[in-house]
Design a protein around this motif. Sequence first.
Motif, PDB file in Angstrom:
ATOM      1  N   ARG A 156      -1.227  32.844 -24.208  1.00 18.81           N
ATOM      2  CA  ARG A 156      -2.528  33.377 -24.600  1.00 18.81           C
ATOM      3  C   ARG A 156      -2.735  34.786 -24.022  1.00 18.81           C
ATOM      4  NH1 ARG A 156      -7.629  30.061 -22.562  1.00 18.81           N
ATOM      5  NH2 ARG A 156      -6.841  30.852 -20.580  1.00 18.81           N
TER       6      ARG A 156
ATOM      7  N   ASN B  50      -5.593  27.916 -28.959  1.00 17.37           N
ATOM      8  CA  ASN B  50      -5.937  28.571 -27.699  1.00 17.37           C
ATOM      9  C   ASN B  50      -5.239  29.921 -27.581  1.00 17.37           C
ATOM     10  OD1 ASN B  50      -7.630  27.324 -25.451  1.00 17.37           O
ATOM     11  ND2 ASN B  50      -6.605  25.525 -26.320  1.00 17.37           N
ATOM     12  N   VAL B  51      -3.960  29.940 -27.966  1.00 12.76           N
ATOM     13  CA  VAL B  51      -3.196  31.180 -27.871  1.00 12.76           C
ATOM     14  C   VAL B  51      -3.768  32.229 -28.831  1.00 12.76           C
ATOM     15  CG1 VAL B  51      -0.912  32.217 -28.187  1.00 12.76           C
ATOM     16  CG2 VAL B  51      -1.126  29.942 -27.161  1.00 12.76           C
TER      17      VAL B  51
ATOM     18  N   ALA C 294       1.501  33.832 -32.381  1.00 14.25           N
ATOM     19  CA  ALA C 294       1.230  32.797 -31.394  1.00 14.25           C
ATOM     20  C   ALA C 294       2.409  31.835 -31.307  1.00 14.25           C
ATOM     21  CB  ALA C 294      -0.052  32.047 -31.754  1.00 14.25           C
TER      22      ALA C 294
END
Lengths: 225, 414
Positions: free
Chosen positions: A159, A107-108, A127
């Motif tokens: 993120r 997601n990040v 990340a």
Amino acid sequence: MENNTVLSARNISKYFYEPAIFQALKELSFDVKKGEFLALIGKSGSGKSTLLYVLSTMDTNYEGELLMNNEKLTGKTQNELAAFRNANIGFVFQFHYLLPEFSAIHNVMLPALKLGKKSKEQIHQDALENLDLLGIKDQAYKSANKLSGGQQQRVAIARALINEPAIIMGDEPTGNLDSKNTDIVFDIFRELAEERGQTIIAVTHDDEFAAKSDRVLELSDGLIL
Amino acid sequence: MIKATNYKIAQGHLTSRVKQALVAMLSVTFGISMYIFMNGFMTGVNDIQEELAFSTLAHIRIYNDLPEDRSNLLVNYYQGDKLVNLRHPKVIQYTEGIVNADKVINTVSQLDELAEITAQVNMNVFYRNGLTQVNGMLAGIDATMEHRLFSIAESMKEGSWVALDHRSDGIILGVGLAKKLSLGMNDNVVVKTADGVTRNFKIIGLLETSLASVDNGKAFIQINVARQLVLKNHSYATDIQVNLKDFDSSREVARKIDTLVGYKVESWNDANGQLEAGNELRNYLAIAVSLTILLVAGFGIYNIMNMTVNEKIKEIAILKAMGFEGGDIVEIFLVQSIIIGLIGGVVGVIFGGVVSVLINNIPFELATIKTLPMAYRMSDYLSAFGFGMLTTFIAGYLPAKMASKVDPVEIIRG
Ligand SMILES: Nc1ncnc2c1ncn2[C@@H]1O[C@H](COP(=O)(O)OP(=O)(O)O)[C@@H](O)[C@H]1O
Ligand SMILES: [Mg+2]
């Protein structure tokens, strides 16, 4: 305009036409400096969110002009603005909106993968560093929907930071968090502004949160008090 | 090309709703396999029809037609106001049959489109055995050539078809006709023509074609013997039968031959309109049914993709907020339906083939066939897959386009 101005709003007006014609923002003009931590406050319905979405370039249906780093954003196409957001703006919302099928770290990585400026390995490492900064490195490979609310919000912040955006925007980013997590998020914003020179614009209901910011803009019925 | 990130997101969506994706895949599989089966079956039926039809029917027939209608014979000779009295007018056919068949055969044989050609002398006769008298058709033919056109030797019940070429006193009877006359192999039968000529033949074969008109009322003798029976020269024929390399071109070739010879030239489809009409109707039916099924499959995909878009609307908003463009969003959702379509399609093509083979093996005895007919045409498989992909593409594109139009502000502010 001073050199360290990162964002300028000039005579921004916003109308809603449904259900009745209504002016939500009334010719607002202000500048935001680089590295500034700005809090947007005001009563519910005063126009905070509306203003933030205009500043974020997501809402293009307004009057007036918006400039970022002396670049005029008003009038650009949706795709140009999307690319601009990807590179220059990070978002944190009241709800995290993570992709539940992906791990925290994936997601990040998403905005950076979209930007495509760095190698996948580099993005992965960045990340991890961001998750470390937010104190959840150990959760990196867990599926996003297996994390607690506070952890998810921190993943969302990581993120927002991945592309090292000039501006980080939040619409009540701590609205859903307990006071301990609120403090953590606040400290992170503080650090980003001071140490990395990133500009923070956050809508908040939390007076304590606002009090700790550099500057407070209070809205009332679409006007800055 | 699809961006890896978009593909990854699409994959995430798909794996999070495996069950629904599987149902959508199955609907594509079903649609495509039905398309293949329906078209294969209808083509199979058409092929059988044609095979049966072409066992008595040549692609093109050349014969001497009656003269055109000349009920008003005077029109060419008297114009204007004249009173003419004409009693008992009759249309007289001056020449009967094709007088110089060899010449016609030579001319037509020059054509590249030609596969086989043969002459026949056909007539109506009486068959007699003692007091029993039956009327029927008698065909004078060249047995070898006749077989090349109509594969008739395969229908022999007893005796040898080609033996006829060596037996000028031989005759081959339809089984039904032989039964009516109470005759069997090696018996004698008397043939009497319309002009009263009679001749004795020996039965050297019995024919069972499953076509009642042949089995119950037709017999075959050598063409030269038939010419003698009707008292004609050695190049006489009533019909010249032509087979082409491609029977679909019968109409055009018939028109071409028409300009070369002075006789009536008729293609099989002009002579038997109902055959062609039947074929076409079956084809339309197959296409209509299979496209309907594909449409249903398309709705299946449309439905699941619509649900996915609605369920993921917040994700779409956040992706757009992060800088994913409308095109990225279309890609993310379109990829999902294409994956569903591709997997469902490949399985469907295989399944369609398997179903076709299974159906093809179901016993079904009628006329010359033993099992249900089936055609295996590459073009059916390709167009089934093509139509399947087109349906999934359209069914997937609409929700994807809708997703790309989501306004992130509206979703995120809640
Ligand atoms: N989509 C909309 N259509 C019509 N009116 C809207 C819409 N969104 C917001 N408003 C109105 O605009 C005003 C400002 O809303 P908003 O910016 O959400 O306030 P807040 O300060 O609570 O974030 C409110 O009066 C709200 O009712
Ligand atoms: Mg709000």
